[in-house]
Design a protein around this motif. Structure first.
Motif, PDB file in Angstrom:
ATOM      1  N   HIS A  26       0.859  -1.180   0.000  1.00 25.46           N
ATOM      2  CA  HIS A  26       0.000   0.000   0.000  1.00 25.46           C
ATOM      3  C   HIS A  26       0.899   1.233   0.000  1.00 25.46           C
ATOM      4  N   VAL A  27       0.514   2.271  -0.736  1.00 26.50           N
ATOM      5  CA  VAL A  27       1.367   3.454  -0.840  1.00 26.50           C
ATOM      6  C   VAL A  27       1.615   4.112   0.515  1.00 26.50           C
ATOM      7  N   SER A  28       0.706   3.972   1.458  1.00 30.05           N
ATOM      8  CA  SER A  28       0.914   4.575   2.771  1.00 30.05           C
ATOM      9  C   SER A  28       1.973   3.838   3.580  1.00 30.05           C
ATOM     10  N   GLN A  29       2.319   2.626   3.163  1.00 26.20           N
ATOM     11  CA  GLN A  29       3.328   1.818   3.848  1.00 26.20           C
ATOM     12  C   GLN A  29       4.636   1.736   3.052  1.00 26.20           C
ATOM     13  N   LEU A  30       4.743   2.513   1.992  1.00 27.42           N
ATOM     14  CA  LEU A  30       5.835   2.373   1.042  1.00 27.42           C
ATOM     15  C   LEU A  30       7.168   2.841   1.604  1.00 27.42           C
ATOM     16  N   ASN A  31       8.098   1.922   1.679  1.00 26.20           N
ATOM     17  CA  ASN A  31       9.498   2.190   1.997  1.00 26.20           C
ATOM     18  C   ASN A  31      10.303   1.305   1.065  1.00 26.20           C
ATOM     19  N   VAL A  32      11.204   1.883   0.315  1.00 31.10           N
ATOM     20  CA  VAL A  32      11.989   1.111  -0.644  1.00 31.10           C
ATOM     21  C   VAL A  32      13.461   1.419  -0.428  1.00 31.10           C
ATOM     22  N   MET A  33      14.243   0.379  -0.173  1.00 33.70           N
ATOM     23  CA  MET A  33      15.685   0.538  -0.046  1.00 33.70           C
ATOM     24  C   MET A  33      16.326  -0.062  -1.297  1.00 33.70           C
ATOM     25  N   LEU A  34      16.836   0.802  -2.177  1.00 33.79           N
ATOM     26  CA  LEU A  34      17.502   0.332  -3.385  1.00 33.79           C
ATOM     27  C   LEU A  34      18.908  -0.109  -3.021  1.00 33.79           C
ATOM     28  N   VAL A  35      19.328  -1.249  -3.569  1.00 35.84           N
ATOM     29  CA  VAL A  35      20.601  -1.865  -3.228  1.00 35.84           C
ATOM     30  C   VAL A  35      21.326  -2.245  -4.518  1.00 35.84           C
ATOM     31  N   ALA A  36      22.640  -2.092  -4.546  1.00 31.79           N
ATOM     32  CA  ALA A  36      23.441  -2.575  -5.672  1.00 31.79           C
ATOM     33  C   ALA A  36      23.617  -4.081  -5.486  1.00 31.79           C
ATOM     34  N   ALA A  37      22.844  -4.854  -6.217  1.00 29.83           N
ATOM     35  CA  ALA A  37      22.857  -6.316  -6.110  1.00 29.83           C
ATOM     36  C   ALA A  37      23.729  -6.909  -7.205  1.00 29.83           C
ATOM     37  N   PRO A  38      24.446  -7.986  -6.906  1.00 28.79           N
ATOM     38  CA  PRO A  38      25.223  -8.641  -7.962  1.00 28.79           C
ATOM     39  C   PRO A  38      24.288  -9.067  -9.092  1.00 28.79           C
ATOM     40  N   LYS A  39      24.736  -8.894 -10.333  1.00 24.58           N
ATOM     41  CA  LYS A  39      23.894  -9.275 -11.466  1.00 24.58           C
ATOM     42  C   LYS A  39      23.662 -10.776 -11.434  1.00 24.58           C
ATOM     43  N   GLN A  40      22.595 -11.196 -12.060  1.00 21.99           N
ATOM     44  CA  GLN A  40      22.246 -12.616 -12.116  1.00 21.99           C
ATOM     45  C   GLN A  40      23.368 -13.371 -12.824  1.00 21.99           C
ATOM     46  N   PRO A  41      23.859 -14.455 -12.239  1.00 22.65           N
ATOM     47  CA  PRO A  41      24.995 -15.175 -12.825  1.00 22.65           C
ATOM     48  C   PRO A  41      24.752 -15.708 -14.233  1.00 22.65           C
ATOM     49  N   ASP A  42      23.503 -15.988 -14.572  1.00 23.35           N
ATOM     50  CA  ASP A  42      23.207 -16.525 -15.901  1.00 23.35           C
ATOM     51  C   ASP A  42      23.000 -15.437 -16.956  1.00 23.35           C
ATOM     52  N   HIS A  43      23.177 -14.165 -16.583  1.00 23.17           N
ATOM     53  CA  HIS A  43      23.041 -13.051 -17.527  1.00 23.17           C
ATOM     54  C   HIS A  43      24.404 -12.459 -17.838  1.00 23.17           C
ATOM     55  N   LYS A  44      24.657 -12.227 -19.120  1.00 27.64           N
ATOM     56  CA  LYS A  44      25.914 -11.624 -19.539  1.00 27.64           C
ATOM     57  C   LYS A  44      25.985 -10.162 -19.087  1.00 27.64           C
ATOM     58  N   GLU A  45      24.879  -9.441 -19.255  1.00 27.58           N
ATOM     59  CA  GLU A  45      24.796  -8.025 -18.887  1.00 27.58           C
ATOM     60  C   GLU A  45      23.820  -7.854 -17.725  1.00 27.58           C
ATOM     61  N   PRO A  46      24.037  -6.847 -16.878  1.00 26.47           N
ATOM     62  CA  PRO A  46      23.073  -6.597 -15.801  1.00 26.47           C
ATOM     63  C   PRO A  46      21.758  -6.070 -16.364  1.00 26.47           C
ATOM     64  N   ALA A  47      20.669  -6.429 -15.731  1.00 25.64           N
ATOM     65  CA  ALA A  47      19.352  -5.927 -16.143  1.00 25.64           C
ATOM     66  C   ALA A  47      19.237  -4.468 -15.714  1.00 25.64           C
ATOM     67  N   ARG A  48      18.631  -3.660 -16.528  1.00 24.24           N
ATOM     68  CA  ARG A  48      18.432  -2.236 -16.224  1.00 24.24           C
ATOM     69  C   ARG A  48      16.945  -1.924 -16.319  1.00 24.24           C
ATOM     70  N   ILE A  49      16.181  -2.413 -15.362  1.00 28.35           N
ATOM     71  CA  ILE A  49      14.731  -2.237 -15.350  1.00 28.35           C
ATOM     72  C   ILE A  49      14.342  -0.769 -15.295  1.00 28.35           C
ATOM     73  N   GLY A  50      15.089   0.039 -14.560  1.00 22.31           N
ATOM     74  CA  GLY A  50      14.755   1.453 -14.431  1.00 22.31           C
ATOM     75  C   GLY A  50      14.780   2.177 -15.757  1.00 22.31           C
ATOM     76  N   PHE A  51      15.747   1.855 -16.595  1.00 21.75           N
ATOM     77  CA  PHE A  51      15.832   2.501 -17.902  1.00 21.75           C
ATOM     78  C   PHE A  51      14.687   2.061 -18.797  1.00 21.75           C
ATOM     79  N   GLN A  52      14.276   0.791 -18.695  1.00 19.02           N
ATOM     80  CA  GLN A  52      13.147   0.315 -19.485  1.00 19.02           C
ATOM     81  C   GLN A  52      11.855   0.992 -19.037  1.00 19.02           C
TER      82      GLN A  52
END
Length: 152
Positions: free
Chosen positions: A113-139
């Protein structure tokens, strides 16, 4: 049908979005506002308005990541831990949904719920099976740059 807004709603709906940030430490890319975020949120649900601003924060966070990391989200409670964000959505009038994968590879969906929204963005290691990191924010941000509503 006429509606009567409270004085707080009138002030909130009339506000022109702005942002200000001060950093101590490594300089981060200044947060820029795409057209969808430069207008009053009047006519947008709380969920849509939160969704559009979250997209902007995620995109900005990704700009500072190296090729070995992608955006993740730290979780508190339950199992806690970290999920790699693979999708973001909203359900009017007041729900935000995060889709992702846990560190152990389990599919995850967090509905909040938006009234409970807390988001901690973290630099996570890219998925091992992916050559490039996913960039969901840019999409997701592509929709904010083209339209006044983001529905990626």
């Amino acid at each position: 049908m006429n509606t009567i807004d409270t004085s707080a709603e009138i002030v909130e709906n009339a506000a022109i979005p702005s942002t200000q940030e001060v950093h101590c430490g490594p300089v981060q890319t200044p947060l820029s506002l795409p057209p969808a975020l430069q207008e009053s949120p009047k006519g947008k649900s709380a969920a849509q308005w939160a969704y559009e601003r979250l997209i902007n924060y995620i995109r900005n966070f990704e700009e500072g990541l190296d090729a070995d990391h992608e955006v993740g989200m730290g979780l508190v409670g339950g199992e806690g831990g970290l999920i790699t964000i693979q999708g973001l959505g909203y359900f009017d009038p007041d729900l935000i949904t995060f889709y992702g994968v846990t560190e152990r590879g389990a599919r995850t969906q967090l509905v909040q719920h938006v009234s409970q929204l807390n988001v901690m963005l973290v630099a996570a290691p890219k998925q091992p099976d992916h050559k490039e990191p996913a960039r969901i924010g840019f999409q997701l941000a592509k929709a904010l740059e083209r339209e006044t509503t983001a529905t990626a």
